[in-house]
Design a protein around this motif. Structure first.
Motif: not given
Ligand code: NAP
Length: 352
Positions: A131-138
């Motif tokens: 989810x870190x990747x999603x979080x950084x994108x969001x």
């Protein structure tokens, strides 16, 4: 070989969990403390002067002269990761600001249930770190926020994981007997707890019920679907300094052999053990077979406070396909500072 050190800060460094961070990080082979923050009451003071040290070990020499700064990213230079031991309301305001510039490994409940924030126990759901990747994108952050669950939830969920992986759980009931350090240094007045028990801890039952399902849930397409079994918790404060005790009752869908379940739990290991991470206990779950164990005073420090000690494993005659046991977990080590440090070690090993 020269090991490149990771610069770390501790937010809320003067409190109960903050002090555990200091103790656990003092001799860490990869993480080096370079910044300490607290409230404006403490900012500007030497750490030794700002802190009422409560741990048995002496305060590490290396931190005594560090000047505590206000909990504001502009005051904290050159950190790669900050460990947050802040009250939830403060954490909600400042953790996102720190995440713009560095990693945040948080104990606070503020962001635990946000859909793009991983809530992780490394032995249980390391895959949720995706989810870190999603979080950084969001959010457009260079850093990230990763959270560990509530102290009671961590201990119980570690014991549930090998059961959940091998049996269908129908529901879980848990009754906790929680140490006073879990409420922070100024949390429970001595007049309220000496010779007494307090049968209510605000928000704790809801956290145990939802976080457990979330941790054992599945991550697919950036969304965590909670595990489908119900959890019912009753949480109580007792006159113990450190170490939460929990009586856990589990109803399974199918018949089980209690000895087989115990064997499955005893041999349980997760990714931190496979990767041999510095803070990982060799055995996340340790069994005691004496009828009067586990006890907080005797068992909370097993493997440096990072193992959960389980005993009194038996069939539950009240329900079909049921078993029950008692566990002890160190609330400020496995349940807080040690949990965040293990999360950061795992991220450092597999993502960065
Ligand atoms: P604590 O003993 O009360 O310590 C709180 C820390 O936060 C202190 O360093 C305090 O600094 C600082 N602080 C307070 N208000 C602040 C503000 N407005 N701005 C900046 N800093 C502020 O609490 P704790 O037990 O260590 O708990 C810390 C967090 O960890 C909480 O979110 C708690 O729910 C969570 N947690 C605790 C446990 C546990 O077993 N204790 C387990 C899991 C999670 P000053 O000294 O300057 O006031």
């Amino acid at each position: 070989m020269v090991i490149e050190m990771v610069n770390v800060g501790v937010l809320g460094a003067t409190g109960m969990v903050g002090q555990r961070f200091i103790q656990l990080l003092a001799n860490h082979p990869k993480f080096e403390i370079t910044a300490l923050t607290a409230s404006q009451r403490s900012a500007g003071k030497r750490y030794e002067d700002a802190t009422t040290w409560y741990l048995d070990d002496n305060m590490p020499e290396s931190v005594k002269d560090i000047t505590v700064v206000d909990t504001d990213p502009s005051q904290v230079k050159d950190v790669d990761i900050v460990f947050s031991a802040l009250p939830a309301d403060t954490a909600a305001l400042v953790e996102p600001k720190f995440a713009q510039i560095c990693g945040v490994a948080s104990n606070a409940s503020a962001m635990r249930m946000e859909p793009d924030v991983p809530l992780v126990i490394p032995e249980v759901n390391p895959e949720h770190l995706d989810l870190i990747e999603t979080q950084q994108k969001n959010r457009g952050w260079d850093g990230y926020v990763v959270t560990n669950p509530n102290c009671s939830t961590i201990a119980m969920t570690i014991t549930l994981k090998p059961i959940y992986d091998n049996y269908d759980i129908k529901r879980v009931y848990v009754s906790t007997m929680q140490a006073v350090s879990g409420a922070g240094y100024n949390g429970v007045p001595s007049m309220a707890i000496v010779d007494n028990l307090v049968p209510f801890i605000g928000g704790e039952e809801e956290k145990m019920e939802t976080e457990t399902q979330h941790l054992l849930g599945t991550l697919e397409d950036g969304v965590v679907t909670p595990a489908p079994f119900g959890v019912s918790a009753s949480c109580h404060r007792v006159a113990v300094v450190d170490g939460h005790t929990e009586a856990v009752f589990i109803e399974l869908e199918d018949p089980c052999d209690v000895e087989e379940v115990q064997a499955t739990m005893s041999k349980f290991q997760g990714l931190p053990q496979k990767l041999d991470l510095y803070s990982a206990p060799k055995n996340p779950i340790v069994f005691r077979n004496e009828e009067n164990r586990p006890q907080p005073r005797m068992d909370r420090n097993e493997e440096g406070g990072m193992s959960v000690v389980v005993g009194r494993m038996r069939r539950d005659p009240a329900f079909e396909n049921s078993l029950k046991y008692v566990l002890v977990g160190h609330n400020t080590i496995r349940g807080a500072a040690g949990a965040s440090i293990l999360n950061a070690e795992l991220i450092n090993e597999i993502i960065l």
